[in-house]
Scaffold this motif. Structure first.
Motif, PDB file in Angstrom:
ATOM      1  N   LEU A   1      44.704  33.788  36.740  1.00 11.43           N
ATOM      2  CA  LEU A   1      43.760  34.934  36.687  1.00 11.43           C
ATOM      3  C   LEU A   1      42.902  34.741  37.404  1.00 11.43           C
ATOM      4  CD1 LEU A   1      44.023  35.713  32.680  1.00 11.43           C
ATOM      5  CD2 LEU A   1      45.386  36.999  34.681  1.00 11.43           C
ATOM      6  N   ARG A   2      42.159  33.784  37.610  1.00 11.88           N
ATOM      7  CA  ARG A   2      41.177  33.550  38.545  1.00 11.88           C
ATOM      8  C   ARG A   2      41.686  33.736  39.941  1.00 11.88           C
ATOM      9  NH1 ARG A   2      39.727  28.660  37.712  1.00 11.88           N
ATOM     10  NH2 ARG A   2      38.801  28.897  35.814  1.00 11.88           N
ATOM     11  N   GLU A   3      42.759  33.228  40.319  1.00 11.41           N
ATOM     12  CA  GLU A   3      43.296  33.191  41.687  1.00 11.41           C
ATOM     13  C   GLU A   3      43.763  34.609  42.032  1.00 11.41           C
ATOM     14  OE1 GLU A   3      44.867  28.587  41.921  1.00 11.41           O
ATOM     15  OE2 GLU A   3      46.192  30.148  41.801  1.00 11.41           O
ATOM     16  N   GLU A   4      44.473  35.274  41.216  1.00 12.98           N
ATOM     17  CA  GLU A   4      45.169  36.442  41.414  1.00 12.98           C
ATOM     18  C   GLU A   4      44.279  37.663  41.278  1.00 12.98           C
ATOM     19  OE1 GLU A   4      48.694  37.102  39.257  1.00 12.98           O
ATOM     20  OE2 GLU A   4      49.875  35.296  40.118  1.00 12.98           O
ATOM     21  N   LEU A   5      43.223  37.511  40.273  1.00 11.84           N
ATOM     22  CA  LEU A   5      42.365  38.905  39.847  1.00 11.84           C
ATOM     23  C   LEU A   5      41.059  38.597  40.175  1.00 11.84           C
ATOM     24  CD1 LEU A   5      44.409  39.989  36.685  1.00 11.84           C
ATOM     25  CD2 LEU A   5      45.003  40.634  38.938  1.00 11.84           C
ATOM     26  N   GLY A   6      40.771  37.370  40.304  1.00 11.98           N
ATOM     27  CA  GLY A   6      39.316  37.262  40.650  1.00 11.98           C
ATOM     28  C   GLY A   6      38.424  37.222  39.249  1.00 11.98           C
ATOM     29  N   VAL A   7      39.068  37.098  38.163  1.00 11.51           N
ATOM     30  CA  VAL A   7      38.277  37.226  36.803  1.00 11.51           C
ATOM     31  C   VAL A   7      38.059  35.805  36.144  1.00 11.51           C
ATOM     32  CG1 VAL A   7      39.023  39.805  36.218  1.00 11.51           C
ATOM     33  CG2 VAL A   7      40.637  37.663  35.696  1.00 11.51           C
ATOM     34  N   ASP A   8      37.125  35.841  35.157  1.00 10.08           N
ATOM     35  CA  ASP A   8      36.979  34.622  34.287  1.00 10.08           C
ATOM     36  C   ASP A   8      37.485  35.167  32.868  1.00 10.08           C
ATOM     37  OD1 ASP A   8      36.191  32.234  33.176  1.00 10.08           O
ATOM     38  OD2 ASP A   8      34.248  33.014  32.951  1.00 10.08           O
ATOM     39  N   ALA A   9      38.601  34.587  32.360  1.00 16.06           N
ATOM     40  CA  ALA A   9      39.581  34.921  31.122  1.00 16.06           C
ATOM     41  C   ALA A   9      39.517  33.819  30.332  1.00 16.06           C
ATOM     42  CB  ALA A   9      40.538  35.608  31.468  1.00 16.06           C
ATOM     43  N   GLU A  10      39.876  34.125  29.093  1.00 15.00           N
ATOM     44  CA  GLU A  10      40.323  33.207  28.238  1.00 15.00           C
ATOM     45  C   GLU A  10      41.697  33.563  27.314  1.00 15.00           C
ATOM     46  OE1 GLU A  10      37.045  32.629  25.463  1.00 15.00           O
ATOM     47  OE2 GLU A  10      37.013  34.588  25.021  1.00 15.00           O
ATOM     48  N   THR A  11      42.436  32.559  27.024  1.00 13.29           N
ATOM     49  CA  THR A  11      43.483  32.843  26.396  1.00 13.29           C
ATOM     50  C   THR A  11      43.105  33.218  24.796  1.00 13.29           C
ATOM     51  OG1 THR A  11      44.009  30.712  26.022  1.00 13.29           O
ATOM     52  CG2 THR A  11      45.117  31.698  27.862  1.00 13.29           C
ATOM     53  N   VAL A  12      43.929  33.928  24.015  1.00 13.09           N
ATOM     54  CA  VAL A  12      43.779  34.292  22.577  1.00 13.09           C
ATOM     55  C   VAL A  12      44.697  33.428  21.961  1.00 13.09           C
ATOM     56  CG1 VAL A  12      43.280  36.198  21.101  1.00 13.09           C
ATOM     57  CG2 VAL A  12      42.449  36.489  23.562  1.00 13.09           C
ATOM     58  N   GLU A  13      45.991  34.243  22.067  1.00 13.04           N
ATOM     59  CA  GLU A  13      47.345  33.520  21.327  1.00 13.04           C
ATOM     60  C   GLU A  13      48.383  33.759  22.246  1.00 13.04           C
ATOM     61  OE1 GLU A  13      47.815  35.579  17.537  1.00 13.04           O
ATOM     62  OE2 GLU A  13      47.578  37.433  18.488  1.00 13.04           O
ATOM     63  N   ARG A  14      49.212  32.985  21.779  1.00 15.13           N
ATOM     64  CA  ARG A  14      50.648  33.043  22.183  1.00 15.13           C
ATOM     65  C   ARG A  14      51.340  34.036  21.669  1.00 15.13           C
ATOM     66  NH1 ARG A  14      54.941  29.048  23.626  1.00 15.13           N
ATOM     67  NH2 ARG A  14      56.669  30.071  24.501  1.00 15.13           N
ATOM     68  N   VAL A  15      52.175  34.753  22.807  1.00 21.47           N
ATOM     69  CA  VAL A  15      53.064  35.886  22.189  1.00 21.47           C
ATOM     70  C   VAL A  15      54.355  35.304  21.931  1.00 21.47           C
ATOM     71  CG1 VAL A  15      54.281  38.068  22.884  1.00 21.47           C
ATOM     72  CG2 VAL A  15      51.965  37.454  23.732  1.00 21.47           C
ATOM     73  N   PRO A  16      54.992  35.401  20.636  1.00 21.80           N
ATOM     74  CA  PRO A  16      56.040  34.700  20.365  1.00 21.80           C
ATOM     75  C   PRO A  16      57.293  35.165  21.390  1.00 21.80           C
ATOM     76  CG  PRO A  16      55.275  35.891  18.357  1.00 21.80           C
ATOM     77  CD  PRO A  16      54.439  36.276  19.664  1.00 21.80           C
ATOM     78  N   GLY A  17      58.102  33.988  21.511  1.00 17.76           N
ATOM     79  CA  GLY A  17      59.248  34.418  22.231  1.00 17.76           C
ATOM     80  C   GLY A  17      58.949  33.774  23.716  1.00 17.76           C
ATOM     81  N   GLU A  18      60.231  33.658  24.411  1.00 17.94           N
ATOM     82  CA  GLU A  18      60.135  33.141  25.883  1.00 17.94           C
ATOM     83  C   GLU A  18      61.390  33.844  26.476  1.00 17.94           C
ATOM     84  OE1 GLU A  18      60.721  28.787  25.471  1.00 17.94           O
ATOM     85  OE2 GLU A  18      62.871  29.118  26.380  1.00 17.94           O
ATOM     86  N   TRP A  19      61.327  34.107  27.760  1.00 10.43           N
ATOM     87  CA  TRP A  19      62.058  34.947  28.367  1.00 10.43           C
ATOM     88  C   TRP A  19      62.580  34.139  29.670  1.00 10.43           C
ATOM     89  CZ3 TRP A  19      57.635  36.325  26.105  1.00 10.43           C
ATOM     90  CH2 TRP A  19      57.764  37.218  24.847  1.00 10.43           C
ATOM     91  N   PRO A  20      63.856  34.317  29.939  1.00 10.48           N
ATOM     92  CA  PRO A  20      64.444  33.427  30.997  1.00 10.48           C
ATOM     93  C   PRO A  20      64.150  34.301  32.412  1.00 10.48           C
ATOM     94  CG  PRO A  20      66.151  34.680  29.958  1.00 10.48           C
ATOM     95  CD  PRO A  20      64.916  34.812  29.033  1.00 10.48           C
ATOM     96  N   LEU A  21      63.695  33.624  33.374  1.00  8.90           N
ATOM     97  CA  LEU A  21      63.328  34.160  34.797  1.00  8.90           C
ATOM     98  C   LEU A  21      64.580  33.713  35.513  1.00  8.90           C
ATOM     99  CD1 LEU A  21      59.784  33.857  35.171  1.00  8.90           C
ATOM    100  CD2 LEU A  21      60.797  35.858  34.469  1.00  8.90           C
ATOM    101  N   ARG A  22      64.413  33.571  36.969  1.00  2.23           N
ATOM    102  CA  ARG A  22      65.462  33.164  37.860  1.00  2.23           C
ATOM    103  C   ARG A  22      65.258  31.770  37.540  1.00  2.23           C
ATOM    104  NH1 ARG A  22      63.006  36.027  43.139  1.00  2.23           N
ATOM    105  NH2 ARG A  22      64.148  38.090  42.814  1.00  2.23           N
ATOM    106  N   GLU A  23      66.603  30.743  37.528  1.00  2.78           N
ATOM    107  CA  GLU A  23      66.768  29.534  37.308  1.00  2.78           C
ATOM    108  C   GLU A  23      65.666  28.811  38.213  1.00  2.78           C
ATOM    109  OE1 GLU A  23      68.217  27.275  35.299  1.00  2.78           O
ATOM    110  OE2 GLU A  23      68.829  29.029  34.054  1.00  2.78           O
TER     111      GLU A  23
END
Length: 136
Positions: free
Chosen positions: A54-76
């Protein structure tokens, strides 16, 4: 079996709105919208990777809150994990620095107004449910 590489995505929330980022590259993804983020580097915690991305792509200082349940396949061999995140006090406003050419904040009622990348749709649906948005 190929070892999976985790890609982290941020459901960046602010004032009841979700940040969407429009891809500018690669060509096959350009013009579609996604949750910003990127690859977890070797030895890096996913949460730390998300803050870095988020710092590299958007120039922001952010913090994680919680993991969203699940995982989703992308390209192998990639798999997407998503966290809700928020801007830290004093963070600059997000701006597109890498891989994106436009950003927009979406209210729950406008969540489906942009053409999301297919792999982000389940995570957006999950986050939208927490925001009180209608399902798609």
């Amino acid at each position: 079996m190929t070892e999976r590489t985790v890609v982290v995505g941020a459901a960046l929330l602010d004032g009841g709105r979700l940040l969407a980022a429009r891809r500018s590259a690669p060509a096959d993804l350009a013009g579609r919208w996604e949750l910003p983020g990127g690859k977890v580097e070797h030895g890096e915690r996913p949460e730390d990777a998300l803050v870095r991305e988020l710092r590299e792509e958007l120039g922001v200082d952010a913090e994680t809150v919680e993991r969203v349940p699940g995982e989703w396949p992308l390209r192998e061999p990639y798999v997407l994990w998503v966290w809700t995140a928020r801007l830290r006090p004093g963070s600059p406003a997000p701006r597109p620095l890498q891989d994106h050419d436009e950003l927009c904040w979406l209210t729950p009622a406008r969540l489906w107004d942009v053409p999301w990348l297919e792999q982000d749709v389940p995570a957006v649906r999950e986050v939208g449910g927490r925001m009180g948005a209608g399902a798609r």
